[in-house]
Enzyme design. Structure first.
Site, PDB file in Angstrom:
ATOM      1  N   ASP A 148       0.844  -1.184   0.000  1.00 17.24           N
ATOM      2  CA  ASP A 148       0.000   0.000   0.000  1.00 17.24           C
ATOM      3  C   ASP A 148       0.890   1.247   0.000  1.00 17.24           C
ATOM      4  O   ASP A 148       2.107   1.158   0.098  1.00 17.24           O
ATOM      5  CB  ASP A 148      -0.954  -0.005   1.186  1.00 17.24           C
ATOM      6  N   SER A 149       0.273   2.409  -0.100  1.00 16.82           N
ATOM      7  CA  SER A 149       1.044   3.640  -0.259  1.00 16.82           C
ATOM      8  C   SER A 149       1.542   4.207   1.052  1.00 16.82           C
ATOM      9  O   SER A 149       2.469   5.019   1.074  1.00 16.82           O
ATOM     10  CB  SER A 149       0.177   4.704  -0.937  1.00 16.82           C
ATOM     11  N   GLY A 150       0.934   3.809   2.168  1.00 15.61           N
ATOM     12  CA  GLY A 150       1.241   4.406   3.460  1.00 15.61           C
ATOM     13  C   GLY A 150       0.279   5.508   3.853  1.00 15.61           C
ATOM     14  O   GLY A 150       0.247   5.934   5.004  1.00 15.61           O
ATOM     15  N   GLY A 151      -0.522   5.964   2.925  1.00 14.18           N
ATOM     16  CA  GLY A 151      -1.424   7.078   3.205  1.00 14.18           C
ATOM     17  C   GLY A 151      -2.504   6.745   4.210  1.00 14.18           C
ATOM     18  O   GLY A 151      -2.843   7.551   5.068  1.00 14.18           O
ATOM     19  N   PHE A 152      -3.054   5.538   4.136  1.00 16.48           N
ATOM     20  CA  PHE A 152      -4.131   5.171   5.038  1.00 16.48           C
ATOM     21  C   PHE A 152      -3.655   5.186   6.490  1.00 16.48           C
ATOM     22  O   PHE A 152      -4.370   5.637   7.389  1.00 16.48           O
ATOM     23  CB  PHE A 152      -4.677   3.792   4.676  1.00 16.48           C
TER      24      PHE A 152
ATOM     25  N   ASP B 275      -2.900   8.301  -1.956  1.00 17.44           N
ATOM     26  CA  ASP B 275      -4.154   9.009  -2.196  1.00 17.44           C
ATOM     27  C   ASP B 275      -4.533   9.827  -0.973  1.00 17.44           C
ATOM     28  O   ASP B 275      -4.049   9.586   0.134  1.00 17.44           O
ATOM     29  CB  ASP B 275      -5.281   8.049  -2.586  1.00 17.44           C
TER      30      ASP B 275
ATOM     31  N   GLY C  12     -11.484   3.812  -0.591  1.00 25.85           N
ATOM     32  CA  GLY C  12     -12.380   4.691   0.139  1.00 25.85           C
ATOM     33  C   GLY C  12     -13.653   4.044   0.620  1.00 25.85           C
ATOM     34  O   GLY C  12     -14.599   4.732   0.995  1.00 25.85           O
TER      35      GLY C  12
ATOM     36  N   ASP D  67      -8.151  -7.651  -0.252  1.00 32.92           N
ATOM     37  CA  ASP D  67      -7.260  -7.815   0.904  1.00 32.92           C
ATOM     38  C   ASP D  67      -8.011  -7.387   2.148  1.00 32.92           C
ATOM     39  O   ASP D  67      -8.947  -6.588   2.092  1.00 32.92           O
ATOM     40  CB  ASP D  67      -6.010  -6.947   0.762  1.00 32.92           C
TER      41      ASP D  67
ATOM     42  N   CYS E 265     -12.475 -29.174   5.611  1.00 33.34           N
ATOM     43  CA  CYS E 265     -11.225 -28.425   5.390  1.00 33.34           C
ATOM     44  C   CYS E 265     -10.036 -29.372   5.548  1.00 33.34           C
ATOM     45  O   CYS E 265      -9.987 -30.170   6.491  1.00 33.34           O
ATOM     46  CB  CYS E 265     -11.119 -27.275   6.385  1.00 33.34           C
TER      47      CYS E 265
ATOM     48  N   CYS F 244      -6.814 -28.307   5.857  1.00 29.54           N
ATOM     49  CA  CYS F 244      -5.632 -27.619   6.392  1.00 29.54           C
ATOM     50  C   CYS F 244      -5.042 -28.449   7.529  1.00 29.54           C
ATOM     51  O   CYS F 244      -5.692 -29.339   8.093  1.00 29.54           O
ATOM     52  CB  CYS F 244      -5.987 -26.212   6.863  1.00 29.54           C
TER      53      CYS F 244
ATOM     54  N   CYS G 244      -7.128 -28.486  10.817  1.00 30.11           N
ATOM     55  CA  CYS G 244      -8.324 -29.338  10.831  1.00 30.11           C
ATOM     56  C   CYS G 244      -7.980 -30.822  10.754  1.00 30.11           C
ATOM     57  O   CYS G 244      -8.740 -31.663  11.245  1.00 30.11           O
ATOM     58  CB  CYS G 244      -9.252 -28.934   9.684  1.00 30.11           C
TER      59      CYS G 244
ATOM     60  N   HIS H 285      -5.810 -22.018   9.722  1.00 26.07           N
ATOM     61  CA  HIS H 285      -7.127 -22.428   9.217  1.00 26.07           C
ATOM     62  C   HIS H 285      -7.827 -21.280   8.496  1.00 26.07           C
ATOM     63  O   HIS H 285      -8.406 -21.477   7.417  1.00 26.07           O
ATOM     64  CB  HIS H 285      -8.022 -22.935  10.348  1.00 26.07           C
TER      65      HIS H 285
END
Length: 431
Positions: free
Chosen positions: A113-117, A167, A237, A287, A325, A327, A330, A355
């Site tokens: 990510d850009s770091g802005g958030f 952004d 956003g 994500d 599942c 995994c 499980c 899991h």
């Protein structure tokens, strides 16, 4: 460059293709009813299959999970956080190491990510100006400035396959002139970031559609960004507490405008029902910290919602989290064992995290296969029936109806018919 397993082996002729210096996107199958599609995204380090979910590894690591385990869980791309990685280990060390891929021993896809958030959500925000975001450094209290050029410079040092533009982030609940100001500023910052990008043949820069919940501003943003002919586009956003009926309308508006030949990434989306709905609306990438964060509180994800393993009723339950599942959690551990350890021992947190990641990856494989087999509407109905039962949040019903899947019409094959309810969330299925 390595590639994901052979889900698309029988599909040799792409329906649509886009090629950028560091990304080739091939749409291999489309749902004949909804806007869903199944695609290959060829990145410098890996060929990922979409729709896909990307787990978040904030500082170049998933808490309690090794990169080899992430590979075995079939993760195609994971996220890193530019702000945190820029602070520690820092760009100088990452450049010496040959980039984050080598530093963390991960040879698949990376997105930063850009770091802005984080500047807005985690720190004491001083001000946002045309130059960038000025904030208070949490380590020493000094004022710092993050500009579009600095964000791209940090991400060039990190070396991720996909980078996000800086952004001007505003809450999805914000209204009025500030939303339009942020939307236009984000476009100007994108242009500055594109000029500062020093590795366009090795890394991809994705713009971010903004505009809050304003249809006019979202439309303007998506159209303006589409003119830049970027390798892919993000829808940002959202997922900030807005009504879900507004959320899905902004998503589908964006996918209607963004180029069909490019990947579309809806940021911050991770609930299972959201992944199914947004895939039907034409989104390719997601994500969210939710699956791994909720695991650390002892919550295990299943198709009916989640199991709060800390609850006493699981203390003598010797079933796995999910018998369907495969995994390692499980296959080897019971709910009773996890009840004992989930929120008290790091081992328990680790096992539930494994899991939950496996759950997300299996869900996305099932979505992709249903699209390839052109039975995605059937998959949606079966998923919603299991997840919610008879009553389904109205926003889901409305979103799916917009792409020709009407849950309120009786399905003769299954006998299922949903009743919409005016709630954004429903914890347990209603039989």
């Amino acid at each position: 460059m390595t590639a994901a397993s052979g889900e698309f082996d029988g599909l040799t002729t792409p329906l649509e293709t886009s090629t950028s210096p560091a990304l080739r996107f091939e749409v291999l199958a489309r749902c004949s009813t909804t806007k869903a599609r199944a695609s290959k995204m060829h990145l410098p380090h890996y060929t990922a299959h979409t729709p896909m979910f990307m787990p978040v590894g904030t500082m170049g690591t998933m808490k309690g999970v090794t990169t080899k385990q992430l590979e075995s869980l079939d993760c195609h791309v994971i996220l890193g956080n530019t702000y945190h990685l820029g602070s520690r280990p820092g760009p100088e060390l990452l450049e010496k190491a040959g980039g984050l891929h080598k530093f963390m021993a991960w040879d698949r896809g990376l997105l930063t990510d850009s770091g802005g958030f984080q500047m807005v959500s985690l720190l004491k925000l001083a001000s946002i100006t045309e130059e960038g975001v000025e904030f208070e450094n949490p380590h020493d209290g000094k004022r710092m400035m993050l500009t579009p050029e600095m964000s791209i410079g940090l991400q060039n040092s990190i070396g991720a396959d996909i980078m996000m533009q800086l952004d001007d982030v505003v809450s999805s609940l914000t209204t009025g002139p500030r939303v339009e100001e942020a939307m236009w500023r984000s476009i100007r910052w994108l242009d500055r970031g594109m000029k500062a990008h020093k590795r366009p043949t090795e890394q991809n820069l994705f713009p971010i559609v903004q505009g809050g919940l304003d249809e006019k501003l979202r439309t303007l943003s998506a159209r303006e960004l589409s003119k830049r002919d970027a390798p892919g586009y993000a829808i940002g956003g959202l997922s900030g507490g807005e009504a879900k009926d507004s959320f899905w309308r902004m998503v589908t508006l964006s996918t209607d405008i963004l180029p069909t030949s490019k990947p579309r990434y809806c940021m911050g989306v991770g609930y299972a029902e959201d992944l199914v709905v947004c895939s039907a609306l034409g989104v390719d990438m997601y994500d969210c910290v939710f699956p791994t964060r909720t695991a650390r509180f002892g919550n295990a994800l299943v198709r009916t919602g989640s199991l709060a393993l800390r609850q006493g009723k699981y203390g003598d339950d010797f079933e796995p989290i999910d018998k369907d599942c495969d995994c390692t959690t499980c296959r080897n551990y019971t709910r009773a064992y996890l009840h004992t350890t989930a929120t008290k021992e790091t081992t328990g947190c680790h096992l539930v995290t494994i899991h939950n990641i496996a759950f997300q990856m299996r869900l996305m494989r099932d979505i992709r296969q249903a699209i390839v087999d052109d039975r995605f509407p059937e998959f949606i109905r079966l998923f919603m029936q299991k997840r919610f039962g008879r009553t389904v949040p109205a926003w889901i019903v409305n979103a799916l109806k917009s792409v020709n899947v009407d849950l309120t019409t009786l399905d003769p094959a299954t006998g299922y018919k949903a009743d919409p309810i005016d709630e954004d969330f429903q914890r347990e299925p209603n039989p």
